[in-house]
Scaffold this motif. Structure first.
Motif, short mmCIF file in Angstrom:
data_model
loop_
_atom_site.label_atom_id
_atom_site.label_comp_id
_atom_site.label_asym_id
_atom_site.label_seq_id
_atom_site.Cartn_x
_atom_site.Cartn_y
_atom_site.Cartn_z
N ASP A 337 0.83 -1.21 0.00
CA ASP A 337 0.00 0.00 0.00
C ASP A 337 0.87 1.25 0.00
OD1 ASP A 337 -2.71 -1.26 0.36
OD2 ASP A 337 -1.65 -2.11 2.08
N ARG A 338 2.03 1.16 0.64
CA ARG A 338 2.95 2.31 0.66
C ARG A 338 4.38 1.82 0.51
NH1 ARG A 338 -0.48 6.39 2.47
NH2 ARG A 338 -2.24 5.54 3.66
N ARG A 339 5.16 2.66 -0.14
CA ARG A 339 6.55 2.30 -0.41
C ARG A 339 7.39 3.53 -0.08
NH1 ARG A 339 9.40 -1.25 -3.68
NH2 ARG A 339 7.65 -2.48 -4.40
N PHE A 340 8.27 3.37 0.89
CA PHE A 340 9.07 4.51 1.36
C PHE A 340 10.55 4.32 1.05
CE2 PHE A 340 5.50 4.31 4.42
CZ PHE A 340 5.00 5.60 4.27
N ASP A 341 11.22 5.43 0.84
CA ASP A 341 12.68 5.44 0.80
C ASP A 341 13.20 5.93 2.15
OD1 ASP A 341 13.06 4.56 -1.76
OD2 ASP A 341 13.11 6.58 -2.63
N TYR A 342 14.24 5.29 2.66
CA TYR A 342 14.95 5.78 3.85
C TYR A 342 16.42 5.81 3.44
CZ TYR A 342 15.61 6.37 8.95
OH TYR A 342 15.90 6.85 10.22
N ILE A 343 16.78 6.89 2.76
CA ILE A 343 18.12 6.99 2.18
C ILE A 343 19.00 7.77 3.16
CG2 ILE A 343 19.48 7.65 0.15
CD1 ILE A 343 17.19 5.90 -0.70
N ILE A 344 20.05 7.11 3.61
CA ILE A 344 20.94 7.71 4.61
C ILE A 344 22.14 8.32 3.91
CG2 ILE A 344 22.36 7.27 6.65
CD1 ILE A 344 20.49 4.71 7.00
N GLY A 345 22.40 9.57 4.21
CA GLY A 345 23.56 10.25 3.63
C GLY A 345 24.25 11.07 4.69
#
Ligand SMILES: [Cu+2]
Length: 479
Positions: A337-345
């Motif tokens: 239902d939901r698709r998230f990015d958790y991009i660490i920089g």
């Protein structure tokens, strides 16, 4: 001359202003108020799913976090009181660190009263890996106020999953956990095998050095040949460790409190345990004994020590992406239902007015980070990617997620359920879970100094409102 000097001065002044004014603006924008409602910070990210216009960011009607409790009419099966003190330059729970091991059986209602004797900053208890009701999650400023000296707080939750867990402070956690404010929690299955010898080992590095269950060196456990063992390893440190076994083959029975499906025997490979993570190892003690080395600094020996010298760490590592046999996970992650990015920089900027190189989430600096918004019942997929120069053990509160893929390679082994997932430099993971535990949940790095440096985001359910503030009269400071 005068006009040339004046022009130079004007140019210099303009150049300085061009540099300083934007810096000043970024500095000013980065300042975090002394007291703030987390739900009012950050930017709502709906993960491509429906936007609930009535959803709480801040000030919207809904169920307050403080009301998301275990049923109040169920009486406790396990009742404990834990007294927390600052002493000897660190922290103790009931006079020792680690604190007492709490043991329950699956289905028990666990009720723990935290008493803060003298911890000046206040304290809390978080039940790491246990999917408790939100109000019992023990995060200062998010799910409760810090418990100040002389105060008490009662945690109540049903232990719904058998497994190895731990508890620790989530108030000024980067200091309090490091300095001893933690203990183990084991939830036994309904029918535990009484023949199996159980041993819990908490791996922790205090200022004085590495320990197992608070003691340096080797922990020796009496065991006869033929004895079956379940060794429950808990990494309470800020960095990853690993375990390797000498004297016999072994199985990885469980990871982060979830059983592995059909674990095959392993020999000559180490098992990695991320910060906050747990691994249960199973083996039968042979005539010559078994030695389990932890990070090369401490060890547990069952019976006699089978190694004449300290064994080297094997080069091979158990790859949990392909270990064990596939099984149903109980939901369909293919169409989330939901698709998230958790991009660490990491980039230069200001964190609460302090200039430096800071962690970023999706390019943003705390507290201007995404608030991951979900509705109850959603199937949620997270893509976690680490583009920074350090490794991050990522910990989602209140949920267990199953690993779908690592670096684009699909998981082929047993369902690999995690609550503490090591995401190395340059690595990416896809994980999935069902949003079945309403609340406001931390989703942060469990290298706790990293969290204090802003590697923190939150998962927020539509229809839930915050009940607490960071800062405030109790000085709530979750990281
Ligand atoms: Cu980190």
């Amino acid at each position: 001359m005068a006009s040339r000097n004046g022009r130079r001065l004007w140019l210099a002044g303009t150049a300085t202003a061009a540099l300083v004014l934007p810096l000043g603006w970024f500095w000013q924008q980065s300042l975090v108020p002394d007291t703030y409602d987390l739900a009012a910070m950050g930017v709502a990210d709906w993960g491509g799913g429906p936007v609930d216009e009535h959803a709480a960011m801040a000030g919207m009607p809904g169920t307050p976090v403080a009301e998301l409790t275990a049923p109040p009419d169920i009486s406790a099966d396990i009742r404990e009181t834990l007294v927390v003190r600052a002493e000897g330059g660190g922290y103790t729970v009931d006079g020792a660190s680690p604190g007492p091991l709490i043991e329950a059986t699956v289905g028990d209602l666990v009720e723990v009263t935290l008493v803060n004797d003298n911890v000046a900053d206040g304290t809390t208890l978080h039940w790491h890996g246990v999917d408790v009701p939100n109000a019992a999650d023990g995060v200062a400023g998010v799910t409760q106020d810090a418990v100040l000296p002389g105060e008490e707080f009662v945690y109540r939750f049903v232990a719904e999953q058998a497994g190895t867990f731990w508890y620790h402070s989530h108030q000024v956690s980067h200091e309090q956990v490091q300095d001893g404010l933690f203990g183990g929690l084991v939830v036994h299955p309904e029918r535990a095998d009484a023949e199996v010898l159980e041993q819990v080992a908490l791996v922790h590095r205090y200022d004085d050095g590495p320990t197992l269950n608070g003691r340096p060196g080797t922990l020796t456990v009496d065991a006869e040949a033929g004895q079956g063992v379940r060794l429950r390893l808990v990494n309470t440190d800020n960095g990853i460790t690993s375990a390797w076994v000498t004297g016999t083959e072994f199985q990885v029975l469980a990871v982060d409190g979830s059983d592995v499906n059909e674990p095959e025997p392993v020999e000559g490979a180490a098992v990695r345990i991320p910060a906050g993570g747990r691994v249960d190892l199973g083996f039968v003690v042979p005539d010559g004994g078994v030695r389990v080395d932890l990070g090369g600094t401490t060890a547990v020996v069952f019976g006699q020590d089978p190694a004449s010298a300290r064994p080297r760490r094997p080069d091979d590592v158990v790859d949990l992406l392909s270990y064990g046999e596939p099984a149903a996970v109980g939901f369909e992650p293919a169409a989330p239902d939901r698709r998230f990015d958790y991009i660490i920089g990491k980039r230069p900027g200001f964190l609460d007015g302090r200039p430096g190189l800071w962690w970023t989430v999706n390019g943003r600096l705390f507290p201007d980070v995404p608030m991951f918004m979900v509705s109850e019942g959603d199937v949620v997929v997270f893509r976690i990617e680490n583009n920074s120069d350090d490794t991050h053990p990522m910990h989602l509160h209140g949920h267990h997620a199953v690993v779908l893929a690592k670096d684009g390679v699909t998981a082929t082994g047993s369902p690999w359920w995690v609550d503490s997932l090591e995401v190395g430099v340059g690595e990416s993971y896809e994980i999935a879970f069902v949003a079945d535990n309403p609340g406001l949940w931390m989703d942060h790095c469990h290298n706790l100094p990293h969290a204090a440096e802003g590697l923190v985001a939150h998962l927020m359910y539509a229809g839930v409102t915050s009940s607490f503030v960071v800062g405030g009269d109790d000085g709530n400071q979750p990281e």
